[in-house]
Design a protein around this motif. Structure first.
Motif, PDB file in Angstrom:
ATOM      1  N   ASP A 122     -32.586 -14.730 -13.815  1.00 43.88           N
ATOM      2  CA  ASP A 122     -33.814 -15.483 -13.532  1.00 43.88           C
ATOM      3  C   ASP A 122     -33.718 -16.226 -12.203  1.00 43.88           C
ATOM      4  N   VAL A 123     -32.539 -16.771 -11.908  1.00 41.82           N
ATOM      5  CA  VAL A 123     -32.334 -17.493 -10.650  1.00 41.82           C
ATOM      6  C   VAL A 123     -32.535 -16.559  -9.460  1.00 41.82           C
ATOM      7  N   ILE A 124     -32.020 -15.332  -9.558  1.00 41.09           N
ATOM      8  CA  ILE A 124     -32.166 -14.365  -8.462  1.00 41.09           C
ATOM      9  C   ILE A 124     -33.616 -13.891  -8.354  1.00 41.09           C
ATOM     10  N   VAL A 125     -34.240 -13.633  -9.498  1.00 37.33           N
ATOM     11  CA  VAL A 125     -35.636 -13.193  -9.506  1.00 37.33           C
ATOM     12  C   VAL A 125     -36.517 -14.225  -8.819  1.00 37.33           C
ATOM     13  N   GLU A 126     -36.334 -15.488  -9.173  1.00 40.87           N
ATOM     14  CA  GLU A 126     -37.145 -16.558  -8.594  1.00 40.87           C
ATOM     15  C   GLU A 126     -36.807 -16.793  -7.127  1.00 40.87           C
ATOM     16  N   GLY A 127     -35.513 -16.837  -6.829  1.00 40.59           N
ATOM     17  CA  GLY A 127     -35.102 -17.171  -5.469  1.00 40.59           C
ATOM     18  C   GLY A 127     -35.376 -16.076  -4.463  1.00 40.59           C
ATOM     19  N   ARG A 128     -35.204 -14.816  -4.870  1.00 46.69           N
ATOM     20  CA  ARG A 128     -35.341 -13.707  -3.932  1.00 46.69           C
ATOM     21  C   ARG A 128     -36.648 -12.942  -4.093  1.00 46.69           C
ATOM     22  N   GLY A 129     -37.426 -13.261  -5.135  1.00 48.74           N
ATOM     23  CA  GLY A 129     -38.703 -12.590  -5.324  1.00 48.74           C
ATOM     24  C   GLY A 129     -38.562 -11.118  -5.665  1.00 48.74           C
ATOM     25  N   LEU A 130     -37.504 -10.776  -6.391  1.00 46.22           N
ATOM     26  CA  LEU A 130     -37.244  -9.389  -6.763  1.00 46.22           C
ATOM     27  C   LEU A 130     -37.670  -9.138  -8.209  1.00 46.22           C
ATOM     28  N   PRO A 131     -38.049  -7.908  -8.542  1.00 46.94           N
ATOM     29  CA  PRO A 131     -38.379  -7.579  -9.926  1.00 46.94           C
ATOM     30  C   PRO A 131     -37.146  -7.731 -10.830  1.00 46.94           C
ATOM     31  N   GLU A 132     -37.366  -8.181 -12.053  1.00 49.83           N
ATOM     32  CA  GLU A 132     -36.249  -8.412 -12.963  1.00 49.83           C
ATOM     33  C   GLU A 132     -35.446  -7.138 -13.218  1.00 49.83           C
ATOM     34  N   GLU A 133     -36.131  -6.023 -13.400  1.00 48.00           N
ATOM     35  CA  GLU A 133     -35.423  -4.763 -13.657  1.00 48.00           C
ATOM     36  C   GLU A 133     -34.510  -4.398 -12.496  1.00 48.00           C
ATOM     37  N   GLU A 134     -34.982  -4.631 -11.277  1.00 44.69           N
ATOM     38  CA  GLU A 134     -34.175  -4.328 -10.094  1.00 44.69           C
ATOM     39  C   GLU A 134     -32.946  -5.225 -10.028  1.00 44.69           C
ATOM     40  N   VAL A 135     -33.130  -6.504 -10.359  1.00 46.94           N
ATOM     41  CA  VAL A 135     -31.996  -7.435 -10.350  1.00 46.94           C
ATOM     42  C   VAL A 135     -30.967  -7.033 -11.391  1.00 46.94           C
ATOM     43  N   ARG A 136     -31.427  -6.656 -12.570  1.00 47.17           N
ATOM     44  CA  ARG A 136     -30.490  -6.251 -13.624  1.00 47.17           C
ATOM     45  C   ARG A 136     -29.702  -5.001 -13.225  1.00 47.17           C
ATOM     46  N   ASN A 137     -30.316  -4.138 -12.455  1.00 48.45           N
ATOM     47  CA  ASN A 137     -29.619  -2.926 -12.017  1.00 48.45           C
ATOM     48  C   ASN A 137     -28.486  -3.238 -11.049  1.00 48.45           C
ATOM     49  N   ILE A 138     -28.691  -4.235 -10.202  1.00 50.60           N
ATOM     50  CA  ILE A 138     -27.650  -4.556  -9.208  1.00 50.60           C
ATOM     51  C   ILE A 138     -26.704  -5.652  -9.697  1.00 50.60           C
ATOM     52  N   ALA A 139     -27.084  -6.357 -10.769  1.00 46.16           N
ATOM     53  CA  ALA A 139     -26.249  -7.447 -11.290  1.00 46.16           C
ATOM     54  C   ALA A 139     -25.360  -6.937 -12.417  1.00 46.16           C
ATOM     55  N   ASP A 140     -24.514  -5.980 -12.068  1.00 45.33           N
ATOM     56  CA  ASP A 140     -23.601  -5.415 -13.064  1.00 45.33           C
ATOM     57  C   ASP A 140     -22.153  -5.830 -12.814  1.00 45.33           C
ATOM     58  N   GLY A 141     -21.970  -6.851 -11.994  1.00 45.66           N
ATOM     59  CA  GLY A 141     -20.630  -7.370 -11.748  1.00 45.66           C
ATOM     60  C   GLY A 141     -19.959  -6.825 -10.498  1.00 45.66           C
ATOM     61  N   ARG A 142     -20.505  -5.752  -9.921  1.00 45.58           N
ATOM     62  CA  ARG A 142     -19.859  -5.180  -8.736  1.00 45.58           C
ATOM     63  C   ARG A 142     -20.054  -6.089  -7.521  1.00 45.58           C
ATOM     64  N   ILE A 143     -19.166  -5.931  -6.557  1.00 48.49           N
ATOM     65  CA  ILE A 143     -19.276  -6.698  -5.323  1.00 48.49           C
ATOM     66  C   ILE A 143     -19.975  -5.857  -4.259  1.00 48.49           C
ATOM     67  N   TYR A 144     -20.565  -6.543  -3.271  1.00 41.61           N
ATOM     68  CA  TYR A 144     -21.257  -5.892  -2.169  1.00 41.61           C
ATOM     69  C   TYR A 144     -20.778  -6.478  -0.852  1.00 41.61           C
ATOM     70  N   SER A 145     -20.841  -5.678   0.187  1.00 42.18           N
ATOM     71  CA  SER A 145     -20.598  -6.206   1.528  1.00 42.18           C
ATOM     72  C   SER A 145     -21.864  -6.914   1.995  1.00 42.18           C
ATOM     73  N   GLY A 146     -21.761  -7.664   3.055  1.00 38.23           N
ATOM     74  CA  GLY A 146     -22.935  -8.332   3.594  1.00 38.23           C
ATOM     75  C   GLY A 146     -24.017  -7.335   3.978  1.00 38.23           C
ATOM     76  N   SER A 147     -23.620  -6.215   4.579  1.00 35.33           N
ATOM     77  CA  SER A 147     -24.580  -5.193   4.983  1.00 35.33           C
ATOM     78  C   SER A 147     -25.288  -4.597   3.769  1.00 35.33           C
ATOM     79  N   GLN A 148     -24.530  -4.330   2.710  1.00 42.63           N
ATOM     80  CA  GLN A 148     -25.139  -3.789   1.499  1.00 42.63           C
ATOM     81  C   GLN A 148     -26.082  -4.807   0.858  1.00 42.63           C
ATOM     82  N   ALA A 149     -25.701  -6.081   0.907  1.00 40.95           N
ATOM     83  CA  ALA A 149     -26.538  -7.130   0.327  1.00 40.95           C
ATOM     84  C   ALA A 149     -27.872  -7.244   1.052  1.00 40.95           C
TER      85      ALA A 149
END
Length: 332
Positions: A227-254
């Protein structure tokens, strides 16, 4: 009592008397002493990073290390560390200072406690809503898990191409040493008031019921993170759940995932905030933790009164609990 112990006791007594005297006479301390040693409750000083053409300024705050609420005096035993209560008070002070037009939070952290991360998040949101001050985040080498959680509400987030971020999720860990205990002949004796009172005991296997209880707690904290990411970044919840699986990202990927706005260095982040504020050449200051003279006296007394084992942190280790703790934390 040995001569060495008598000398140590005498030194502690002298330091205690000096500390008490300074506390009583603190109001009369000169401004020169105030510059060298903090005499008030504010455990930091303002250091000018850039001169400006006017009194308005932007403030740089640092989040270095694991975000945990520990005794702020413990920083005296280490050169670097995160001080939670001090950081929150810095945010509050910057919010109320009428000369502060914007805040940059420099995050270099693998995350930390769920509660502590939420406290920083709430403080940032209150500053934005009550004082209407822009807050930018500049990510250092790492801004993962709770480090990203506290960045999510920022007006803009910038990272280096090689910044390690992501690790979006919740973790709770414990060890099972039952086999080792059995091998060396250690048996735990537990008397409890309820079936789940010793949940996550390190001396036995976890039951399925216990795992389900803990998983439900993890799931609740995960929903909050999403919810914090959805609100802060304005992203769809389903999209956030897909990327919020614990993996790390580089700055470029982020940046590609819209978790970060752009690739910028710390200096470029400062320039971006000054430009976006549109108020001209503002001065840039940093709040830096300071050591009061009284703190130095207390530290000396503690070092003299503790034996070598305590100085190595054994006393603190004994006091620590093995209770499971919810963490927004990137672990290797």
């Amino acid at each position: 009592m040995s001569k060495k112990r008598w000398l140590a006791l005498l030194a502690v007594t002298v330091l205690f008397i000096l500390s008490t005297t300074i506390n009583l006479r603190a109001p009369a301390t000169s401004s020169n002493w105030d510059e060298l040693f903090s005499a008030d409750d504010r455990k930091w000083v303002e250091r000018t990073l850039r001169e400006g053409d006017r009194k308005e300024k932007i403030v740089v705050l640092d989040v270095n290390g694991v975000i945990q609420d520990q005794d702020d005096t413990s920083f005296l035993f280490s050169s670097v560390g995160y001080r939670h209560r001090t950081f929150l008070s810095m945010l509050e002070y910057a919010a109320k200072d009428p000369d502060v037009e914007g805040i940059i939070i420099r995050v270099n952290s693998p995350g930390g406690g769920v509660v502590e991360s939420a406290e920083i998040y709430d403080k940032i949101r209150s500053i934005q809503e009550e004082y209407f001050k822009k807050i930018y985040v500049s990510m250092g080498s790492m801004a993962a898990s709770g480090g990203y959680y506290i960045a999510a509400p920022a007006d803009k987030i910038f990272a280096n191409t090689s910044t390690i971020t992501g690790s979006l999720g919740v973790i709770m860990q414990s060890y099972n040493v039952s086999e080792l205990a059995e091998q060396i002949g250690i048996q735990e004796q537990t008397i409890k008031s309820g079936e789940y009172k010793d949940i996550m005991s390190p001396t036995r296997e976890m039951t399925e019921d216990e795992r389900a209880i803990l998983q439900s707690i993890i799931d609740d904290a995960y929903v909050e993170f999403v919810d914090v990411i959805v609100e802060g970044r304005g992203l769809p919840e389903e999209e956030v759940r897909n990327i919020a699986d614990g993996r790390i990202y580089s700055g470029s990927q982020a940046v590609q995932l819209d978790l970060v706005d752009d690739i910028k260095s710390y200096e470029e982040t400062v320039d971006a905030l000054i430009e976006d504020l549109g108020l001209g050449n503002l001065q840039v200051i940093r709040y830096e933790t300071s050591v009061g003279f009284n703190d130095l006296l207390q530290l000396s007394a503690q070092r003299l009164s503790m034996n070598q084992g305590d100085l190595l942190g054994l006393q603190q280790l004994v006091r620590q609990t093995n209770s499971p703790t919810l963490m927004y934390l990137y672990t290797k």
